[in-house]
Write a protein that holds these residues in place. Sequence first.
Motif, PDB file in Angstrom:
ATOM      1  N   LEU A 295      23.723   7.152   0.419  1.00  0.00           N
ATOM      2  CA  LEU A 295      24.699   7.123  -0.417  1.00  0.00           C
ATOM      3  C   LEU A 295      24.749   5.527  -0.504  1.00  0.00           C
ATOM      4  CD1 LEU A 295      27.513   9.267   0.518  1.00  0.00           C
ATOM      5  CD2 LEU A 295      26.240   9.353  -1.615  1.00  0.00           C
ATOM      6  N   ALA A 296      24.572   4.727   0.219  1.00  0.00           N
ATOM      7  CA  ALA A 296      25.038   3.297   0.366  1.00  0.00           C
ATOM      8  C   ALA A 296      24.234   2.412  -0.777  1.00  0.00           C
ATOM      9  CB  ALA A 296      25.029   2.661   1.689  1.00  0.00           C
ATOM     10  N   VAL A 297      22.690   2.869  -0.811  1.00  0.00           N
ATOM     11  CA  VAL A 297      21.660   2.081  -1.581  1.00  0.00           C
ATOM     12  C   VAL A 297      22.149   2.168  -3.097  1.00  0.00           C
ATOM     13  CG1 VAL A 297      20.016   2.271   0.100  1.00  0.00           C
ATOM     14  CG2 VAL A 297      19.973   4.120  -1.261  1.00  0.00           C
ATOM     15  N   GLU A 298      22.737   3.307  -3.304  1.00  0.00           N
ATOM     16  CA  GLU A 298      23.038   3.440  -4.888  1.00  0.00           C
ATOM     17  C   GLU A 298      24.422   3.094  -5.289  1.00  0.00           C
ATOM     18  OE1 GLU A 298      20.718   6.192  -7.202  1.00  0.00           O
ATOM     19  OE2 GLU A 298      20.679   7.265  -5.601  1.00  0.00           O
ATOM     20  N   LEU A 299      25.340   2.503  -4.225  1.00  0.00           N
ATOM     21  CA  LEU A 299      26.715   2.654  -4.492  1.00  0.00           C
ATOM     22  C   LEU A 299      26.964   1.271  -5.711  1.00  0.00           C
ATOM     23  CD1 LEU A 299      28.391   2.439  -1.150  1.00  0.00           C
ATOM     24  CD2 LEU A 299      28.903   3.988  -3.106  1.00  0.00           C
ATOM     25  N   ASP A 300      28.081   1.757  -6.324  1.00  0.00           N
ATOM     26  CA  ASP A 300      28.722   0.595  -7.048  1.00  0.00           C
ATOM     27  C   ASP A 300      29.807  -0.177  -6.119  1.00  0.00           C
ATOM     28  OD1 ASP A 300      30.306  -1.170  -8.687  1.00  0.00           O
ATOM     29  OD2 ASP A 300      30.810   0.540 -10.081  1.00  0.00           O
ATOM     30  N   PRO A 301      29.824  -1.296  -5.549  1.00  0.00           N
ATOM     31  CA  PRO A 301      30.448  -1.758  -4.537  1.00  0.00           C
ATOM     32  C   PRO A 301      31.939  -1.900  -5.035  1.00  0.00           C
ATOM     33  CG  PRO A 301      28.780  -3.675  -5.145  1.00  0.00           C
ATOM     34  CD  PRO A 301      28.483  -2.175  -6.021  1.00  0.00           C
ATOM     35  N   LEU A 302      32.137  -2.202  -6.594  1.00  0.00           N
ATOM     36  CA  LEU A 302      33.262  -2.492  -6.896  1.00  0.00           C
ATOM     37  C   LEU A 302      34.103  -1.164  -6.789  1.00  0.00           C
ATOM     38  CD1 LEU A 302      35.143  -4.684  -8.055  1.00  0.00           C
ATOM     39  CD2 LEU A 302      34.500  -3.897 -10.394  1.00  0.00           C
ATOM     40  N   ALA A 303      33.428   0.166  -7.202  1.00  0.00           N
ATOM     41  CA  ALA A 303      34.452   1.402  -7.157  1.00  0.00           C
ATOM     42  C   ALA A 303      34.522   1.844  -5.663  1.00  0.00           C
ATOM     43  CB  ALA A 303      33.244   2.590  -7.557  1.00  0.00           C
ATOM     44  N   LEU A 304      33.566   1.293  -4.846  1.00  0.00           N
ATOM     45  CA  LEU A 304      33.930   1.669  -3.362  1.00  0.00           C
ATOM     46  C   LEU A 304      35.253   0.844  -2.976  1.00  0.00           C
ATOM     47  CD1 LEU A 304      32.442   3.102  -0.829  1.00  0.00           C
ATOM     48  CD2 LEU A 304      31.693   0.671  -0.136  1.00  0.00           C
ATOM     49  N   ALA A 305      34.992  -0.344  -3.365  1.00  0.00           N
ATOM     50  CA  ALA A 305      36.135  -1.237  -2.846  1.00  0.00           C
ATOM     51  C   ALA A 305      37.638  -0.778  -3.358  1.00  0.00           C
ATOM     52  CB  ALA A 305      36.114  -2.600  -3.335  1.00  0.00           C
TER      53      ALA A 305
END
Length: 347
Positions: A295-305
């Motif tokens: 999951l982490a390799v394709e994440l949008d970091p902003l959406a996660l944050a």
Amino acid sequence: MSMTAFLPWQQALASQWLSQQQRFAHAWLIHGLPGIGQLEFALAGAASLLCEDSASGVACGQCQACHWLQAGNHPDFRRIRPDAVAAQEGASPEDTEAAASKKQPSKDIRIEQIRGLLPWFNMATHRGGWRVALLYPAEAMNTIAANALLKILEEPPAHTVFLLVAEAPDRLLPTLVSRCRRLPLPVPGTSESLQWLQAHGVADASAYLAAAGGAPLLAHQLAQGGHAAVPDFIRLFLDLAAHHGARSQLADALIAEDAAVWVDAFQRLWVDLGLSAHGLGIRYYPGQSKEIQALAVELDPLALARTGQWLQTQRGLVSHPLNVKLLGDYAAERLLQAVRPYTVRAQ
Ligand SMILES: [Zn+2]
């Protein structure tokens, strides 16, 4: 667990700390990661200061003072904690203000509790020894109570030691902190923690220890409470996220669970996703590292944050959710959406 004994990973520090009783500070701020035994350390510390037969500075567990402390009736020992905490510990209700007024027990340490100590300072101590006030969690003092304590510490009563236990010293009044000696407790090593957990009958100790972020008492509590080291709804979430599955199944699982439990578990998962996105090792759910890394390799970091912040806000609200079903539905949607890969989201 005996109230007068230090936990194995605390013993070396405790001996060193207690060896300086001749010039002991009158106020200590004991702090560290939740679940490593701050309160246990402070209790054993109080016992050691009051013990009448401590050869090494550490409580013997056998003498009259140690027995009094265990029974909760040592005249030179006081616990100052919120009524809600006292109730959880099983204190008799007549001890607390809430019982008299039939209100919800207070979650604060009240100024009356601090002022209530004043007459005690004027009483002679048993055999002229120490008097110990144990105050926890120190964060539960509001500004008024903290200022009352500060006043006491500015002219400390004789033969008296204050032990303040805190998880987040940065949330305390700085002037109060400056009046205390700090005693940070270290996180025990993994092998020591595993050994202790196994000795206390925890099967699958390493999964529980990881789920507790390396804090052995928290791991023990999770295992004793019948919680799975990796909750079913976290497994379900990872499965749905990997296969872009429907959210309704997750919503049902969240609605059926205590909101405080799933918010906490997802906050841990979010830490793991963040670590993994930066190529770092997974802390809480190492058994799920394959799914988390994928999951982490394709994440949008902003959406996660953003969703991480949302979880943080929910933490303060979940003790009284307005609508459990609505919250579960919304959370399932939001959590799954947050980990959708960039490419899929864009469509
Ligand atoms: Zn003793």
